[in-house]
Enzyme design. Structure first.
Site, PDB file in Angstrom:
ATOM      1  N   ASP A   1       6.097   1.613   6.741  1.00 54.15           N
ATOM      2  CA  ASP A   1       4.797   0.953   6.578  1.00 54.15           C
ATOM      3  C   ASP A   1       3.949   1.840   5.685  1.00 54.15           C
ATOM      4  O   ASP A   1       3.324   2.775   6.151  1.00 54.15           O
ATOM      5  CB  ASP A   1       4.166   0.749   7.960  1.00 54.15           C
ATOM      6  CG  ASP A   1       2.756   0.189   7.896  1.00 54.15           C
ATOM      7  OD1 ASP A   1       2.359  -0.268   6.822  1.00 54.15           O
ATOM      8  OD2 ASP A   1       2.046   0.238   8.917  1.00 54.15           O
TER       9      ASP A   1
ATOM     10  N   HIS B   1       4.297   3.564  12.556  1.00 56.24           N
ATOM     11  CA  HIS B   1       3.155   4.435  12.899  1.00 56.24           C
ATOM     12  C   HIS B   1       3.601   5.587  13.812  1.00 56.24           C
ATOM     13  O   HIS B   1       2.850   6.024  14.682  1.00 56.24           O
ATOM     14  CB  HIS B   1       2.010   3.649  13.553  1.00 56.24           C
ATOM     15  CG  HIS B   1       1.204   2.873  12.547  1.00 56.24           C
ATOM     16  ND1 HIS B   1      -0.167   2.754  12.624  1.00 56.24           N
ATOM     17  CD2 HIS B   1       1.564   2.190  11.436  1.00 56.24           C
ATOM     18  CE1 HIS B   1      -0.604   2.028  11.609  1.00 56.24           C
ATOM     19  NE2 HIS B   1       0.431   1.671  10.880  1.00 56.24           N
TER      20      HIS B   1
ATOM     21  N   GLU C   1      -4.907   1.973   2.817  1.00 58.70           N
ATOM     22  CA  GLU C   1      -4.860   0.808   3.710  1.00 58.70           C
ATOM     23  C   GLU C   1      -4.997   1.216   5.162  1.00 58.70           C
ATOM     24  O   GLU C   1      -5.653   0.544   5.963  1.00 58.70           O
ATOM     25  CB  GLU C   1      -3.542   0.048   3.499  1.00 58.70           C
ATOM     26  CG  GLU C   1      -3.521  -1.340   4.138  1.00 58.70           C
ATOM     27  CD  GLU C   1      -2.900  -1.379   5.526  1.00 58.70           C
ATOM     28  OE1 GLU C   1      -2.834  -2.483   6.100  1.00 58.70           O
ATOM     29  OE2 GLU C   1      -2.488  -0.332   6.073  1.00 58.70           O
ATOM     30  N   GLU C   2      -4.398   2.341   5.514  1.00 55.89           N
ATOM     31  CA  GLU C   2      -4.407   2.763   6.918  1.00 55.89           C
ATOM     32  C   GLU C   2      -5.795   3.175   7.400  1.00 55.89           C
ATOM     33  O   GLU C   2      -6.028   3.322   8.587  1.00 55.89           O
ATOM     34  CB  GLU C   2      -3.415   3.916   7.136  1.00 55.89           C
ATOM     35  CG  GLU C   2      -1.956   3.584   6.830  1.00 55.89           C
ATOM     36  CD  GLU C   2      -1.358   2.528   7.766  1.00 55.89           C
ATOM     37  OE1 GLU C   2      -2.024   2.118   8.712  1.00 55.89           O
ATOM     38  OE2 GLU C   2      -0.204   2.116   7.504  1.00 55.89           O
TER      39      GLU C   2
ATOM     40  N   HIS D   1       0.840  -1.206   0.000  1.00 61.47           N
ATOM     41  CA  HIS D   1       0.000   0.000   0.000  1.00 61.47           C
ATOM     42  C   HIS D   1       0.868   1.247   0.000  1.00 61.47           C
ATOM     43  O   HIS D   1       1.937   1.277   0.611  1.00 61.47           O
ATOM     44  CB  HIS D   1      -1.004  -0.006   1.152  1.00 61.47           C
ATOM     45  CG  HIS D   1      -0.441   0.023   2.531  1.00 61.47           C
ATOM     46  ND1 HIS D   1      -0.205   1.192   3.209  1.00 61.47           N
ATOM     47  CD2 HIS D   1      -0.082  -0.971   3.383  1.00 61.47           C
ATOM     48  CE1 HIS D   1       0.263   0.909   4.414  1.00 61.47           C
ATOM     49  NE2 HIS D   1       0.368  -0.397   4.548  1.00 61.47           N
TER      50      HIS D   1
END
Lengths: 342, 325
Positions: A171, A310, A199-200, A61
Site C-alpha cells: 500500500d 500498514h 496519501e497516508e 500514491h
C-alpha cells in the site's frame, strides 16, 4: 516482478518519496515519457492521445506508513511518532531503516526476564517505544538521525515458490507498479500517470494532482486489506487473496458512481478477469479527494488484495496483481470505445 | 409550499441515491428544467448580471450502506453517516427498490457493546437469490417514517423543508441577478456533491438553506432558545467557518423591513458541509438560512409551514437585492 521488488524495497515515508520517484522515472524513461514533478513532490507522466477522447488519470500514491524521529532518550535511543496509521501491537522488536542513509535500527522492547506479568500483557504505545540504532549517547543519535528523520520498516521483497510475494509498502507500491505496467496499453485516450505524495497523512497530493490535470476519469490503483484470516466473519471481510482485483463500491471518502462501477464489472466479465467487491465500507483513497476537483471528477478504485497492510510485512499474490493490471488496461480500452457513462 | 413540503417529505432520499427526490423537484418546478451531473446534483441556472450567487440545499437524508447479503437473505450494512448504534436498532428501513426491512441484532454477551457489525436487516427474503432481487451491494437505505400534517405543522421523519423552500423560490424568483440554484447530493457525507458544484460554478457568494434544531421542548438542556414558528434562523457563525457578515446583515435588514421574524444562532457541533463548500476553492463567503425543526434522533421531526413560508419570502427578497460589495 523486478519493478515491484525495487519499488517495495525503496524507502518512501510521507513527504520523503524521492527513492520511489527515481525508480519510476528510470523505469518509465523506457517509454520515452517525460517526468513532471510538481513543487510538492507529485510525479506525473502524460501519454498524449486524441483530443476527442477522454483524459484518464491512473493514480497511485508513492508513500508508505512510516515513523518519524521526535526526540531522544538520554542513552541515545530515538523517540518516535507514526506517519500514517500503524497498529501499536506490530511495532515492537521490528527492524527499521532510519533516514535516507538507511541506518539500521530496532524498535526495542525490554526482555521478558525483566518484566512483571502485568507489563508483559501491556501493549506499548508508539509514544513509549524507542528505536535503538546503536548510538553511544544522545549527541551521536542527534547527529545520525536529526529530529524529523523518517523511518520505514526494514523488510526485503521475496517471491515465494507459490507465486506469493512478500514485502512492505504494498500500500501503495502495488498501485505504483500497476500504473507503470498499465501505461503501455494501446489506446487513443490521453493517459496521465499520477504518483502522489502524502496519501497516508490525508491524501495530501491528490487534490493538487486532479486540479492540475483536470482528468475526465480517475482510476485509483491501490493495495487493500485482505481479510481472509481466522475469526473474521464473511460480512466483515474486505476481500480475499487469490480472489482477483478488488472493486470498491464505497469507502469512507467516496461513493463510486454506479454506472461507472457497473461498466467496470462488465469489462471484467467480458475479459474473463475475476473480481471481488471491497466488502467493507472503511478507509479511503486518493479518489475521495479527487472527486470534488475540476467541477467533479468521476473515479473508480481497483485494488490488489494484500494481507497485513500498514504493518512491517504484507503478502499478495502475483496473480491478483497481474489481474489488477489486466483489468485496468481492459477498462481503459472500454472507456476508449464506449466513453465515460454520464 | 405546504403541498411541496408534504410531497417531498414522503420521498426517501438516502445519500448517493437522491434520484426520486430530484425527479420530484424537477416535476414541481418545470419539466426538464436544469441539468443533472454524474453525482446526481441538480443545477438550475438563472443568468443575470453582478456577482454569481450559488443558492444550495442538500437533498439527502441519513442512511446506511449495504455491504453483504448472506445465504439466508439477511442483509448487512455500515452506517453511511454519523449514526449511533442505539438509534437504528429495530428501526424500519426502505431501499431504493421500495423494499422494506427491519434492523435486528445478533445475540450479544451481556455488558458488551452492540456494534453495527452485529446488526442485520431482515427484508423477509427466503435466501440470497431472492434478497438480491430487491437489494444490491452498495445500495443505500434510509429510515422509513410516516408523515402527517397537523394544521400549520408537519410531523415526520425526514422533512425536506429546505428542499421545498428552494424549489418554491426557484419557481417564484424574478430578478436580474446572476443566480445558480443547486440541489446537491451526499450532503450528509460532508457536502460532497456541493463541493463538486462549487469547483465547477466558482461562485462569488454561497447561500445555503439548512435546518436548525429547535429547542422549545420540555426541560431542553440547550441554552440557546430556537423555537418553531418564531421565524427562520440566520446562522451567524459555525464551529468550522464563519458566515459572511455583509450577506448576513442583508438577511437581517430585509427581514426587519419586511416584518419577517428571524432568529439568530451559532451552528454546532461541526458544519462540515458548509466548510467544504466555502473552502473548496480557497475561501468563498457563505451565508446560511435555516428552518427550525424539532429533532428527535434521526427519524423524528416536527416543523411549521409558517417558518418555511417566511424563509421562502426572505430568500426571494434577498436574491432580488443588488449586492454592492
Amino acid at each position: 516482478m523486478l519493478l515491484l521488488e525495487k519499488l517495495t524495497n525503496a524507502i518512501g515515508a510521507p513527504g520523503d518519496e524521492s527513492e520511489v520517484r527515481k525508480i519510476l522515472i528510470d523505469h518509465l524513461a523506457k517509454l520515452d515519457l517525460e517526468a513532471i514533478i510538481d513543487h510538492s513532490g507529485n510525479l506525473f507522466f502524460v501519454k498524449e492521445g486524441k483530443t476527442n477522447k477522454p483524459r484518464i488519470m491512473l493514480d497511485a500514491h508513492m508513500d508508505e506508513v512510516a515513523l518519524q524521529v521526535m526526540g531522544y532518550s538520554s542513552d541515545g535511543e530515538l523517540r518516535i511518532q507514526q506517519l500514517g496509521g500503524i497498529d501499536d501491537r506490530v511495532l515492537g522488536s521490528k527492524y527499521v531503516l532510519v533516514g535516507s542513509e538507511r541506518i539500521k535500527g530496532v524498535i526495542g522492547l525490554p526482555p521478558i526476564h525483566t518484566q512483571e506479568r502485568d507489563s508483559i500483557e501491556t501493549v506499548y504505545k508508539t509514544k513509549n517505544l524507542v528505536i535503538d540504532i546503536g548510538a553511544k549517547d544522545k549527541e551521536e543519535a542527534e547527529k545520525l538521525a536529526p529530529i524529523g528523520t523518517t523511518v520505514v520498516f526494514d523488510t526485503e521483497f521475496e517471491l515465494w515458490e507459490n507465486n506469493v510475494v512478500k514485502g512492505k509498502s504494498f500500500d501503495d507500491r502495488a498501485g505504483c507498479w500497476a500504473v507503470a505496467k498499465a501505461l503501455v496499453v494501446e489506446t487513443e485516450c490521453t493517459l496521465i500517470a499520477s504518483f502522489t505524495f502524502g496519501e497516508e497523512l490525508g491524501m495530501k497530493g491528490a487534490a493538487l494532482s486532479a486540479r492540475c490535470y483536470e482528468p475526465d476519469l480517475v482510476i485509483s490503483l491501490e493495495g487493500t486489506t485482505a481479510g481472509d484470516m481466522p475469526e473474521v466473519p464473511e460480512h466483515q471481510m474486505c476481500c480475499k487473496m487469490w480472489g482477483g482485483p478488488v472493486i470498491t463500491f464505497e469507502d469512507k471518502g467516496i461513493i463510486i458512481p454506479k454506472k461507472l462501477r457497473l461498466l467496470l464489472e462488465e469489462t471484467a466479465k467480458k475479459n474473463n478477469i475475476p473480481y471481488q467487491y471491497k466488502g467493507t465500507v472503511t478507509g479511503g483513497t486518493n479518489a475521495g479527494a479527487m472527486q470534488f476537483e475540476a467541477g467533479g471528477t468521476q473515479c473508480v478504485v481497483i485494488a490488489a488484495p494484500c494481507r497485513y497492510i500498514h504493518s512491517p510485512v504484507s503478502l499478495a499474490t502475483k496473480q491478483d496483481l497481474e489481474q489488477m493490471v489486466e483489468l485496468t488496461k481492459a477498462f481503459i480500452q472500454t472507456i476508449d470505445k464506449e466513453g465515460i457513462p454520464s | 409550499m405546504r403541498d411541496i413540503i408534504s410531497l417531498f417529505s414522503r420521498i426517501a432520499s438516502p445519500s448517493g441515491f437522491e434520484d426520486f427526490l430530484r425527479h420530484a423537484i424537477i416535476d414541481t418546478i418545470a419539466p426538464n428544467i436544469g441539468e443533472t451531473d454524474f453525482m446526481g446534483n441538480l443545477i438550475i441556472k438563472h443568468p443575470g448580471t453582478g456577482p454569481k450567487i450559488l443558492v444550495e440545499v442538500q437533498m439527502d437524508e441519513e442512511s446506511i450502506v449495504i455491504n453483504h447479503i448472506d445465504k439466508d437473505g439477511f442483509v448487512r450494512f455500515y452506517p453511511a453517516s454519523t449514526l449511533k448504534e442505539s438509534e437504528v436498532i429495530n428501526r424500519q428501513v426502505i431501499f431504493p427498490s421500495g423494499a422494506l426491512g427491519f434492523i435486528g441484532v445478533e445475540e450479544i454477551e451481556e455488558g458488551s457493546k452492540c456494534s453495527f457489525d452485529k446488526m442485520f436487516i431482515d427484508i423477509g427474503a427466503r435466501d440470497k437469490k431472492i434478497a438480491s432481487k430487491f437489494v444490491s451491494i452498495g445500495d443505500h437505505a434510509s429510515f422509513s417514517t410516516p408523515v402527517r400534517v397537523e394544521e400549520d405543522r408537519i410531523v415526520g421523519g425526514n422533512l425536506k423543508i429546505p428542499v421545498a423552500v428552494l424549489s418554491w423560490v426557484v419557481k417564484n424568483i424574478d430578478t436580474s441577478n446572476n443566480l445558480v440554484f443547486a440541489f446537491t447530493t451526499q450532503g450528509k457525507l460532508g457536502g460532497r456533491g456541493a463541493a463538486a458544484v462549487v469547483t465547477r460554478e466558482q461562485p462569488d457568494l454561497i447561500v445555503t438553506l439548512d435546518t436548525f434544531p429547535a429547542t422549545d421542548t420540555p426541560n431542553n438542556p440547550n441554552k440557546a432558545l430556537v423555537e418553531i414558528e418564531n421565524g427562520p434562523v440566520v446562522i451567524v457563525r459555525g464551529m468550522l467557518i464563519n458566515r459572511d457578515p455583509y450577506a448576513t446583515s442583508i438577511l437581517d435588514e430585509l427581514a426587519e423591513s419586511s416584518n419577517i421574524p428571524i432568529q439568530r444562532a451559532v451552528k454546532e457541533p461541526f458544519d462540515y458541509h458548509d466548510f467544504r463548500m466555502a473552502s473548496a476553492l480557497g475561501s468563498i463567503p457563505i451565508v446560511t438560512l435555516a428552518i427550525p425543526i424539532r429533532k428527535f434522533g434521526i427519524y423524528g421531526q416536527v416543523a411549521s409551514f409558517i417558518d418555511a413560508t417566511n424563509a421562502g419570502k426572505l430568500l426571494v427578497k434577498t436574491l432580488r437585492k443588488k449586492l454592492t460589495k
